[in-house]
Write a protein that holds these residues in place. Structure first.
Motif, mmCIF file in Angstrom:
data_model
loop_
_atom_site.group_PDB
_atom_site.id
_atom_site.type_symbol
_atom_site.label_atom_id
_atom_site.label_comp_id
_atom_site.label_asym_id
_atom_site.label_seq_id
_atom_site.Cartn_x
_atom_site.Cartn_y
_atom_site.Cartn_z
ATOM 1 N N HIS A 58 42.585 -62.466 -53.366
ATOM 2 C CA HIS A 58 43.336 -61.288 -53.822
ATOM 3 C C HIS A 58 44.463 -60.919 -52.855
ATOM 4 N N LEU A 72 43.367 -57.408 -57.751
ATOM 5 C CA LEU A 72 41.981 -56.953 -57.841
ATOM 6 C C LEU A 72 41.739 -56.241 -59.164
ATOM 7 N N ALA A 125 41.602 -58.812 -61.970
ATOM 8 C CA ALA A 125 40.438 -59.679 -61.927
ATOM 9 C C ALA A 125 39.131 -58.944 -62.253
ATOM 10 N N GLU A 126 39.007 -57.685 -61.803
ATOM 11 C CA GLU A 126 37.712 -57.012 -61.918
ATOM 12 C C GLU A 126 37.762 -55.614 -62.520
ATOM 13 N N ALA A 132 36.318 -51.878 -59.490
ATOM 14 C CA ALA A 132 36.266 -52.757 -58.314
ATOM 15 C C ALA A 132 36.741 -52.061 -57.046
ATOM 16 N N LYS A 136 33.780 -50.645 -55.039
ATOM 17 C CA LYS A 136 32.655 -51.516 -54.689
ATOM 18 C C LYS A 136 32.161 -51.164 -53.288
ATOM 19 N N ASP A 141 32.381 -61.035 -56.715
ATOM 20 C CA ASP A 141 33.049 -60.764 -57.986
ATOM 21 C C ASP A 141 32.146 -59.861 -58.814
ATOM 22 N N SER A 142 32.585 -58.638 -59.049
ATOM 23 C CA SER A 142 31.737 -57.677 -59.755
ATOM 24 C C SER A 142 31.536 -58.018 -61.224
ATOM 25 N N THR A 143 32.379 -58.925 -61.779
ATOM 26 C CA THR A 143 32.196 -59.347 -63.166
ATOM 27 C C THR A 143 31.138 -60.445 -63.284
ATOM 28 N N ASP A 144 30.844 -61.116 -62.182
ATOM 29 C CA ASP A 144 29.795 -62.147 -62.145
ATOM 30 C C ASP A 144 29.074 -62.036 -60.802
ATOM 31 N N PRO A 145 28.331 -60.947 -60.598
ATOM 32 C CA PRO A 145 27.792 -60.640 -59.266
ATOM 33 C C PRO A 145 26.627 -61.522 -58.830
#
Length: 342
Positions: A46, A58, A61-62, A66, A69, A137-141
């Motif tokens: 990022h 950022l 992407a999220e 995000a 976080k 990655d908060s979309t695929d933690p």
């Protein structure tokens, strides 16, 4: 330098609540800058296009969430950290204080630094958890919340992983203390008047300036610490760390060799920008909460100002003031009763 004392017109619990609300609010409000700072220190994708583009990348992407976080664990750390720091500070102040109950600027700064080290070491695992939650990655933690992060690190990487890079906290305290001392010994020359005559605004500016200088000098240690916290075989691309290493010294070498010495200060822009709003919000919210408590306790006429109630002894504690008021009310009732029957 005299050591400031807690305002006796507030109870201990009121002081804790005021400090807690101020800390939580200022930390949450500036969390996006903290997230960008950590990502820049670690060196994730990022941050490759600069400070401002980091926010955009950022978000793309999220999403908006995000930027907060790791905020929950950071806020949860505030209470134990502050409690330990204050207790340790009082102990160190007592140790450094002379026979007349005074302490020098240098000794106060050293006491504050030592107290900060003690608090940071005891709460260090929460900082590691915060870093891991920020860089994933908060979309695929990989980690699902604070408890899962702690359990995963402990069970798969060992207890030592929760303290990876902790020694840098101690090493970083040396330039941090030196920076604070450098600022404070020159404040009289900066403002061209003695420190006892500084206004509240000048004291706020002094605090921000000292924080900026101290954090800038200690920032390389902070950067290496974040990289060590982030590096993990459990995360994609080893946590997105932009250099590979096996220890502190090698991390310093690899950063300088592959990225240049200035990259040790990656994330400093976000950190410096955060100082004024962070401390400004903390001070403003604390002062408002303090005025609300003083108004409730019967010392001031309104929570919107510090105008004192005439005839109220400001040196009394809340319990003592309530006792005095009850005594006066009782005497008034007796006087009215005697007048009626007389």
């Amino acid at each position: 330098m005299a050591v400031g004392r807690r305002d006796v017109r507030m109870t201990c619990w009121q002081g804790l609540v005021c400090g807690g609300l101020a800390g939580l609010s200022s930390r949450s409000a500036t969390c996006p800058l903290d997230v960008v700072k950590v990502l820049s220190q670690v060196g994730t994708f990022h941050t490759k296009r600069g400070f401002l583009r980091t926010f955009q990348l950022l978000y793309e992407a999220e999403g908006l969430r995000a930027f907060w976080k790791g905020n929950c664990i950071a806020c949860a750390r505030l209470f134990p950290y502050s409690t330990v720091q204050l207790s340790a500070y009082n102990k160190f102040v007592d140790l450094f204080m002379d026979d007349f109950g005074r302490i020098s600027h240098c000794s106060a700064i050293v006491a504050g630094s030592l107290a900060g080290i003690v608090a940071a070491i005891l709460t260090y695992p929460t900082e590691v958890i915060e870093t891991r939650l920020i860089i994933q990655d908060s979309t695929d933690p990989t980690y699902r919340g604070i408890t899962h992060t702690f359990h995963t690190i402990y069970s798969k990487e060992g207890f030592s992983a929760l303290y990876r890079g902790a020694s840098l906290t101690i090493l970083g305290a040396i330039p941090f203390s030196a920076g604070s001392f450098l600022v404070y010994i020159n404040l009289d020359n900066l403002w061209r008047k003695p420190s006892v005559k500084f206004t509240a605004l000048q004291n706020f500016a002094n605090g921000c300036l000292a924080a900026g200088v101290a954090q800038t000098l200690s920032f390389p240690f902070e950067t290496v610490k974040r990289k060590m916290q982030a590096q993990s075989p459990l995360l994609p691309h080893y946590g997105g760390v932009d250099v590979h290493f096996t220890g502190i010294v090698e991390c310093f070498k690899q950063i300088i060799k592959t990225k240049g010495i200035l990259s040790l200060w990656n994330g400093l822009t976000a950190n410096l920008i955060k100082i004024v709003p962070y401390y400004g919000l903390m001070f403003s919210i604390f002062e408002f909460c303090k005025r609300a408590c003083l108004y409730k306790n019967g010392y001031i006429v309104s929570p919107l100002s510090y105008q004192l109630i005439p005839g109220v002894d400001q040196s009394l504690r809340p319990q003592e003031l309530r006792s005095v008021i009850r005594g006066k009310n009782f005497e008034t009732k007796n006087a009215l009763g005697n007048k009626w029957w007389g």
